[in-house]
Design an enzyme around this catalytic site. Structure first.
Site, short mmCIF file in Angstrom:
data_model
loop_
_atom_site.label_atom_id
_atom_site.label_comp_id
_atom_site.label_asym_id
_atom_site.label_seq_id
_atom_site.Cartn_x
_atom_site.Cartn_y
_atom_site.Cartn_z
N LYS A 71 74.31 114.73 28.05
CA LYS A 71 73.65 113.99 29.14
C LYS A 71 74.62 113.01 29.80
CE LYS A 71 69.46 112.61 28.30
NZ LYS A 71 68.33 111.81 27.76
N THR B 37 59.21 106.71 24.77
CA THR B 37 58.23 106.40 23.71
C THR B 37 57.16 107.50 23.72
OG1 THR B 37 57.03 104.96 25.27
CG2 THR B 37 58.60 103.91 23.77
N THR C 241 57.69 101.65 27.83
CA THR C 241 56.27 101.38 27.62
C THR C 241 55.97 101.42 26.13
OG1 THR C 241 55.76 102.38 29.76
CG2 THR C 241 53.94 102.11 28.22
N PHE D 274 44.10 107.00 45.03
CA PHE D 274 43.76 107.57 43.72
C PHE D 274 42.31 108.03 43.63
CE2 PHE D 274 47.80 105.79 42.73
CZ PHE D 274 48.30 106.58 41.69
N ALA E 28 39.83 113.81 44.39
CA ALA E 28 39.28 114.74 43.41
C ALA E 28 40.11 116.02 43.36
CB ALA E 28 37.83 115.08 43.77
N CYS F 39 53.21 109.87 31.72
CA CYS F 39 52.77 108.47 31.59
C CYS F 39 51.27 108.33 31.38
CB CYS F 39 53.21 107.67 32.81
SG CYS F 39 54.99 107.43 32.91
N LYS G 25 52.86 116.60 39.88
CA LYS G 25 52.66 116.00 41.19
C LYS G 25 53.80 116.45 42.08
CE LYS G 25 53.86 111.73 41.95
NZ LYS G 25 53.97 110.25 41.95
N ARG H 216 55.32 117.80 32.18
CA ARG H 216 54.68 117.30 30.96
C ARG H 216 53.19 117.10 31.20
NH1 ARG H 216 58.27 112.13 29.86
NH2 ARG H 216 58.15 112.14 32.14
#
EC number: 1.1.1.22
Length: 464
Positions: free
Chosen positions: A43, A94, A130, A279, A282, A290, A352, A359
């Protein structure tokens, strides 16, 4: 007061995944010398060559720009990082523990331990990952223990928590011009600096005001608080966003049963300033690395601290979200009558648009379930095919919309990429075998498709 405040700050970013690589490049853009740190040599070599392992608009250009200016470089050496940096951002992952809802803090603990054992000078460690509430206080004690074990007595060390609020597809903008900055320290900002903990907190806040001087100068709100509030802000934000999405999807289930148009309902709700339109879209639901992980992790932590009842609503939020995937699979089954052997085109597998993140992607889950039921599934996503193929290699991934829809018995719009939102019936009619489409993101005009002779289904709207 440390002499650090009188010198040019140098920054390290530990963890060079999505969060870390973005933060490192953006800190260089703000004018700092930055050292990215990771334990993965492949990486590091890739980033040092200007190659990102993920898709994020604007970030490749920023990475290459500051590799060229010399402000940004990368290493695997924690000793080098400790000697170089004044401010050390922790941006490691995390993930959700396998078979559990709780967060796996292995990488956070390893990053802090690996750094602390080399620190022998003034340094501020800043968590961005997070984490469950209570993590920062535990880490603060761990830092002192590790330094003592390795005989590191020089300098003063402080810890702060500075959660990230990045939106995939807009991460550069969100880092350089954030809508708010939250800084958590060992005491609240209003605490009297009459002891060591309060003095350390004051010092940490002053350093971070210097780091973020540019966005603060343009009016970005700064919220200075304690560790616990800062840790909760990120998961609270994601829980609220997940709640809005599942709220409108719950009403989508209702309109499918009793009639009505979920988009008009959402528009009407959105005119109320207390609610807002964002948001309230529908569709097949939320995914990514996340929202699903964070609401499950919040539930797990709530159970541990005795607040299970307060967060019980999150279980239903998660259930509503997963039911929308069931609904798309049910519609597809009904429309093709027999899934086995049916040719289905799935447009989009990223969770999205403007992202290659698959994921917990609703789109990929739907495609995989249709394949497992016997359908011949062709998938096209402008950025997500490669990542999806690593997670579910048995699907047929193609390089264009034309290839995906050729001979299709059913087309499913599963991710709202601009390319798909602009589709017209004439774009697909000559290619498909049957004129049937499920708009799982509610972005197309059902009347236009119905008038063109298509059988059109959308979640929460009247069938055409």
């Amino acid at each position: 007061m440390s002499t650090m405040t009188n010198m040019e700050l140098r920054i390290t970013v530990i963890g060079t995944g999505y969060l870390g690589a973005t933060h490192a490049a953006c800190m260089a853009e703000l004018g700092f010398e930055v050292l990215g740190v990771d334990v993965d040599p492949a990486k590091i070599n890739s980033l040092a060559a200007g190659i990102l392992p993920f898709h994020e608009p604007g970030l490749p250009e920023l990475l290459r720009k500051h590799l060229a200016t010399g402000r940004l470089r990368f290493t695997t050496d924690y000793a080098e990082a400790a000697a170089f940096g004044d401010v050390h951002f922790i941006g490691v992952g995390t993930p959700q523990r396998a078979g559990q809802h709780s967060a796996d803090l292995t990488y956070v603990d390893a990053a802090v331990t690996s750094l602390a054992q080399h620190l022998d000078r003034d340094a501020l460690i800043v968590g961005k990952s997070t984490v469950p509430v209570g993590t920062a206080r535990r880490l603060r004690g761990m830092i002192d223990d590790v330094r003592a074990q390795h005989g590191r007595t020089g300098g003063r060390i402080a810890l702060a928590w500075n959660p990230e609020f990045l939106r995939e597809g807009r991460a550069v903008e969100d880092t350089l011009t954030p809508d708010r900055l939250v800084v958590g320290t060992g005491t609240a900002a209003t605490a009297s600096p009459d002891d060591q903990v309060a003095d350390e907190a004051l010092w940490a806040r002053e350093i971070l005001r210097r780091v973020y001087a540019t966005p603060l100068a343009t009016g970005t709100p700064l919220i200075e608080t304690d560790f616990e509030t800062a840790e909760l802000v990120k998961v609270a934000a994601n829980a609220f966003l997940a709640t809005k999405i599942s709220f409108i999807n719950a009403f989508s289930e209702m309109t499918e049963l009793v009639g009505g148009d979920i988009r008009i309902l959402a528009d009407a709700l959105g005119h109320d300033a207390r609610i807002g339109r964002q948001f309230l879209n529908a569709g097949v639901g939320f995914g990514g690395g996340c929202l699903p992980k964070d609401i499950r992790g919040l539930q797990a932590r709530a159970n541990e601290v005795g607040a299970a009842s307060a967060m019980r609503f999150l279980t239903e939020i998660d259930d509503i979200n997963l039911r929308r995937r069931d609904r798309v699979v049910h519609l597809a089954t009904h429309m093709v009558e027999e899934l086995k052997g049916a040719r289905i085109a799935v447009l989009g597998v990223a969770f999205k648009p403007e992202s290659d993140d698959v994921r917990d992607s609703p789109a990929l889950d739907v495609a995989a379930r249709l394949y497992n039921a016997g359908a011949d599934v062709s998938v096209y996503d402008p950025q997500g095919n490669a990542n999806a193929a690593r997670r579910f290699p048995r699907l047929h991934y193609v390089d264009s919309l034309a290839e995906a829809t050729a001979g299709a018995d059913l087309t499913i719009l599963a991710t709202e990429w601009s390319e798909f939102k602009a589709l017209r019936p004439s774009d697909l009619s000559p290619r498909v075998r049957k004129h049937q489409l499920i708009d799982a993101r509610n972005v197309l005009d059902p009347t236009e498709w119905a008038e063109a002779g298509w059988r059109f289904e959308a979640l929460g709207r009247k069938a055409h």
